[in-house]
Design a protein around this motif. Structure first.
Motif, PDB file in Angstrom:
ATOM      1  N   THR A 248      -2.342  -5.407 -10.014  1.00 38.64           N
ATOM      2  CA  THR A 248      -3.668  -5.977  -9.730  1.00 38.64           C
ATOM      3  C   THR A 248      -4.232  -4.877  -8.558  1.00 38.64           C
ATOM      4  O   THR A 248      -5.294  -5.436  -8.038  1.00 38.64           O
ATOM      5  CB  THR A 248      -3.738  -7.529  -9.228  1.00 38.64           C
ATOM      6  N   TRP A 249      -3.814  -3.849  -8.510  1.00 38.30           N
ATOM      7  CA  TRP A 249      -4.239  -2.829  -7.351  1.00 38.30           C
ATOM      8  C   TRP A 249      -5.658  -2.343  -7.796  1.00 38.30           C
ATOM      9  O   TRP A 249      -5.637  -1.670  -8.950  1.00 38.30           O
ATOM     10  CB  TRP A 249      -3.204  -1.813  -7.104  1.00 38.30           C
ATOM     11  N   SER A 250      -6.549  -2.225  -6.887  1.00 30.75           N
ATOM     12  CA  SER A 250      -7.784  -1.828  -7.073  1.00 30.75           C
ATOM     13  C   SER A 250      -8.089  -0.572  -6.259  1.00 30.75           C
ATOM     14  O   SER A 250      -8.266   0.870  -7.103  1.00 30.75           O
ATOM     15  CB  SER A 250      -8.892  -2.936  -6.733  1.00 30.75           C
ATOM     16  N   THR A 251      -8.361  -0.595  -5.063  1.00 29.93           N
ATOM     17  CA  THR A 251      -8.727   0.493  -4.310  1.00 29.93           C
ATOM     18  C   THR A 251      -7.459   0.947  -3.416  1.00 29.93           C
ATOM     19  O   THR A 251      -6.985  -0.091  -2.773  1.00 29.93           O
ATOM     20  CB  THR A 251     -10.026   0.705  -3.503  1.00 29.93           C
ATOM     21  N   VAL A 252      -7.216   2.343  -3.174  1.00 32.78           N
ATOM     22  CA  VAL A 252      -6.071   2.500  -2.304  1.00 32.78           C
ATOM     23  C   VAL A 252      -6.217   3.560  -1.357  1.00 32.78           C
ATOM     24  O   VAL A 252      -6.952   4.575  -1.880  1.00 32.78           O
ATOM     25  CB  VAL A 252      -4.852   2.849  -2.946  1.00 32.78           C
ATOM     26  N   ALA A 253      -5.902   3.619  -0.268  1.00 31.51           N
ATOM     27  CA  ALA A 253      -6.232   4.597   0.856  1.00 31.51           C
ATOM     28  C   ALA A 253      -4.982   5.105   1.714  1.00 31.51           C
ATOM     29  O   ALA A 253      -4.360   4.127   2.204  1.00 31.51           O
ATOM     30  CB  ALA A 253      -7.193   4.380   1.606  1.00 31.51           C
ATOM     31  N   ALA A 254      -4.589   6.437   1.764  1.00 32.27           N
ATOM     32  CA  ALA A 254      -3.377   6.647   2.474  1.00 32.27           C
ATOM     33  C   ALA A 254      -3.888   7.472   3.697  1.00 32.27           C
ATOM     34  O   ALA A 254      -4.656   8.336   3.768  1.00 32.27           O
ATOM     35  CB  ALA A 254      -2.782   7.811   1.733  1.00 32.27           C
TER      36      ALA A 254
END
Length: 394
Positions: A248-254
């Motif tokens: 259910t991951w939506s937006t990701v930022a490293a």
């Protein structure tokens, strides 16, 4: 260093940040039809922030950059310590730019014909042009015309194609390219990550990479010395490793040595280094995702050099972590270990880029920047830091 939504194909920036070609083209079309909120002429569709420079794409497809230019990252044909600009300068004459992400001292951008172009620092081959030569104008990455999204880190770059494949290049000392560094220490041209054709978006940090797949799963690889891969380990990984079992991951930022992500249920999660409170909580480093508070209305997140920002469904903007230059935007230079609202505006879009300075777009296409400005990266014609958002007219 960008952020991306699941199912792009996005990711970020380092912004995100940061590029679905179809979405970007639609933004150009719709933006050109919309009346600007505060000034006549083109508004802004995309913003990206590097260590000390900023680039924007206008709704007319033009590309402009400001700030430090030591490695040619402004793309205007000049470079050097004295070649920086405190006001935005045009990058060539093309009006077909669709999306951009900024690395520490370089940029990569996609045009509406799905070609990919990079410029700036190239010490480890992060521009992907087959050399380690810095470039002060956009240089095409190969001949492919099916690039969908790109994320620029410190010295490595990753991008997806419309066929669902994932490619990385640049520095690989800790496996951030998704391959064994003993055989590939750095790559000057794109290398495919595995054989999967279900990648949806990618985001690059200082020395780690995370990406989502079309089934909503999240995968990370590279450096995990602070737990930034979220796999429960402090050891680096040279191949993609799944973060838990959630789909259910939506937006990701490293970010620099941490990662933040939202899920489709509106929750926000962070993991990795927490020396400045960048995980949004008063805790030590985390090797697995840790929920930030209990709010369930988070819609997007961006991460930079130990600072993170996120928007909620009510279009408010919240930032936390390192605030040494006022990049949180709360009028102080006090670090925050919990999300802190940026002013009272309820018109922020998901296009927010954060490093040691922060820039964000509001509805109507207006650009607002704050934080470190020693190199003129806020684009306001000065080198004065700002601890609250100020509108930049381009």
């Amino acid at each position: 260093m960008t952020k991306f939504p699941h199912g792009w194909l996005r990711a970020s920036g380092r912004r995100s940040a940061r590029m679905i070609i179809g979405t970007a083209i639609a933004a150009l079309t719709l933006g050109a039809m919309a009346a600007p909120a505060s000034a006549a002429g083109p508004t802004i569709s995309t913003v990206a922030a590097g260590y000390a420079h900023t680039c924007v794409i206008r709704t007319d497809g033009a590309l402009l950059c400001s700030g430090s230019n030591d490695s040619g990252q402004l793309g205007d044909g000049t470079n050097g310590a004295s070649a920086g600009k405190t006001s935005p300068v045009r990058v060539g004459t093309a009006t077909t730019w669709a999306g951009i992400d900024a690395g520490t001292n370089y940029n990569c951008a996609i045009r509406t014909d799905a070609t990919l172009w990079c410029w700036g620092k190239n010490f480890r081959g992060q521009l992907g042009d087959g050399t380690t030569t810095n470039r002060n104008v956009p240089t095409q990455v190969g001949t492919a015309t099916n690039w969908a999204s790109v994320s620029a880190g410190d010295s490595h770059t990753c991008a997806t194609r419309t066929d669902g494949t994932l490619w990385c290049w640049g520095f690989n000392r800790l496996g951030q390219l998704g391959t064994d560094p003993s055989s590939v220490y750095y790559a000057t041209t794109p290398l495919q990550v595995g054989t999967a054709t279900t990648w949806a978006g990618v985001t690059t940090g200082y020395a780690h990479t995370c990406a989502t797949r079309t089934n909503g799963s999240l995968w990370c690889w590279g450096d995990s010395s602070a737990g930034q891969l979220g796999t429960g380990s402090l050891s680096y990984s040279t191949t993609p490793a799944q973060v838990g079992t959630a789909t259910t991951w939506s937006t990701v930022a490293a970010g620099y040595a941490f990662t933040c992500a939202t899920r489709t249920d509106g929750t926000l999660w962070c993991w990795g280094e927490n020396g400045y409170g960048q995980l949004g909580s008063n805790t030590t480093y985390q090797t697995a995702p840790l929920q930030v508070g209990t709010n369930t209305t988070w819609s997007s997140v961006s991460a930079g050099f130990n600072t993170a920002c996120a928007t909620r469904t009510n279009a408010t903007l919240w930032c936390w972590g390192n605030n040494m230059a006022g990049q949180i935007g709360d009028g102080t230079t006090t670090n925050r270990n919990a999300p802190t609202q940026v002013g009272t505006a309820t018109t922020w879009t998901s296009n927010v880029a954060v490093t040691y300075h922060t820039c964000g777009l509001r509805t109507g296409g207006s650009l607002w920047c704050w934080g470190n400005n020693l190199s003129g990266q806020l684009g306001d014609g000065t080198t004065t830091n700002r601890s609250t958002p100020a509108q930049t007219t381009i």
